[in-house]
Motif scaffolding. Sequence first.
Motif, PDB file in Angstrom:
ATOM      1  N   ASP A  81       0.852  -1.196   0.000  1.00 21.71           N
ATOM      2  CA  ASP A  81       0.000   0.000   0.000  1.00 21.71           C
ATOM      3  C   ASP A  81       0.888   1.246   0.000  1.00 21.71           C
ATOM      4  O   ASP A  81       1.596   1.515   0.978  1.00 21.71           O
ATOM      5  CB  ASP A  81      -0.908  -0.022   1.223  1.00 21.71           C
ATOM      6  N   THR A  82       0.865   2.031  -1.079  1.00 28.19           N
ATOM      7  CA  THR A  82       1.752   3.191  -1.181  1.00 28.19           C
ATOM      8  C   THR A  82       1.303   4.372  -0.328  1.00 28.19           C
ATOM      9  O   THR A  82       2.028   5.366  -0.234  1.00 28.19           O
ATOM     10  CB  THR A  82       1.890   3.647  -2.647  1.00 28.19           C
ATOM     11  N   SER A  83       0.126   4.285   0.297  1.00 27.33           N
ATOM     12  CA  SER A  83      -0.305   5.353   1.194  1.00 27.33           C
ATOM     13  C   SER A  83       0.251   5.164   2.604  1.00 27.33           C
ATOM     14  O   SER A  83       0.253   6.104   3.406  1.00 27.33           O
ATOM     15  CB  SER A  83      -1.830   5.425   1.256  1.00 27.33           C
ATOM     16  N   VAL A  84       0.731   3.966   2.902  1.00 19.60           N
ATOM     17  CA  VAL A  84       1.219   3.669   4.251  1.00 19.60           C
ATOM     18  C   VAL A  84       2.440   4.499   4.641  1.00 19.60           C
ATOM     19  O   VAL A  84       2.516   4.997   5.767  1.00 19.60           O
ATOM     20  CB  VAL A  84       1.500   2.163   4.403  1.00 19.60           C
ATOM     21  N   PRO A  85       3.447   4.662   3.758  1.00 15.01           N
ATOM     22  CA  PRO A  85       4.630   5.431   4.157  1.00 15.01           C
ATOM     23  C   PRO A  85       4.315   6.813   4.718  1.00 15.01           C
ATOM     24  O   PRO A  85       4.862   7.214   5.747  1.00 15.01           O
ATOM     25  CB  PRO A  85       5.454   5.516   2.873  1.00 15.01           C
ATOM     26  N   ASN A  86       3.429   7.557   4.063  1.00 13.17           N
ATOM     27  CA  ASN A  86       3.112   8.903   4.555  1.00 13.17           C
ATOM     28  C   ASN A  86       2.433   8.856   5.917  1.00 13.17           C
ATOM     29  O   ASN A  86       2.693   9.690   6.790  1.00 13.17           O
ATOM     30  CB  ASN A  86       2.222   9.628   3.549  1.00 13.17           C
ATOM     31  N   ARG A  87       1.555   7.868   6.106  1.00 13.37           N
ATOM     32  CA  ARG A  87       0.871   7.746   7.396  1.00 13.37           C
ATOM     33  C   ARG A  87       1.864   7.396   8.501  1.00 13.37           C
ATOM     34  O   ARG A  87       1.813   7.955   9.607  1.00 13.37           O
ATOM     35  CB  ARG A  87      -0.226   6.687   7.299  1.00 13.37           C
ATOM     36  N   ALA A  88       2.783   6.487   8.212  1.00 13.85           N
ATOM     37  CA  ALA A  88       3.773   6.091   9.212  1.00 13.85           C
ATOM     38  C   ALA A  88       4.775   7.209   9.488  1.00 13.85           C
ATOM     39  O   ALA A  88       5.167   7.451  10.632  1.00 13.85           O
ATOM     40  CB  ALA A  88       4.502   4.826   8.753  1.00 13.85           C
TER      41      ALA A  88
END
Length: 235
Positions: A81-88
């Motif tokens: 999921d490429t949205s995970v990095p920004n959330r983390a």
Amino acid sequence: MRFQTPLLPAVLIRRYKRFLADCQLPDGREVTAHCANPGSMLGLAEPGSAVWLEPNDDPKKKLKYGWRLVEVAGGTLVGVDTSVPNRALKSALEARQIAALSAYETVRAEVKYAEKSRIDFLLSQPGLPGLPDCYVEVKSVTLSRQPGLAEFPDSVTARGAKHLGNLADMCRAGHRAVLLYLVQREDCDRFEIAHDIDPIYAAAWDAAAATGVERLVISTHISPQGVEIAGVIAG
């Protein structure tokens, strides 16, 4: 970053149209999951692979499952999921857990800064007038074709090259600019640009680096519970 709901194990049947994945749950049901990854997912979308899906009951979403993890050879979990990095990273930046960026107290996400572009994070520290604002662009890294080596990109990315040009412009304007590659797998301790996959992106990186754009590669701990920021790896 913890997943909002417990993940369910499944088996990948096929990934198609980039953003869709048919999967089979343990009870035999076949479901279609949203695949939040526009890349090629080279080496990560083999039919029969063990995957983990996050269910949701959001009436606004057409698909009730999201594909979050896949298991590759050796039992390594990879975050797709490429949205995970920004959330983390948002939590890590706000807690000033990343040493290279810990001087900044103010963290703003998705700030407009170039024509039709937004920077993932704009960091600033008003109390230190001599410290330039820092523009941080984040890329999710999942490709590994050699043991221990993470690579980016996994497909041609004109958008990625554009982002590098924007970061270079920020450096020329006197700001600090960082391309932060978050490696969503635990079996890599080195990083390189995949020149053979996208030579134009590789050239854009070299040009950006010449202006002062920094490269920061961060590893992660991956589990069915969540994705956590780990340490810096060679890159």
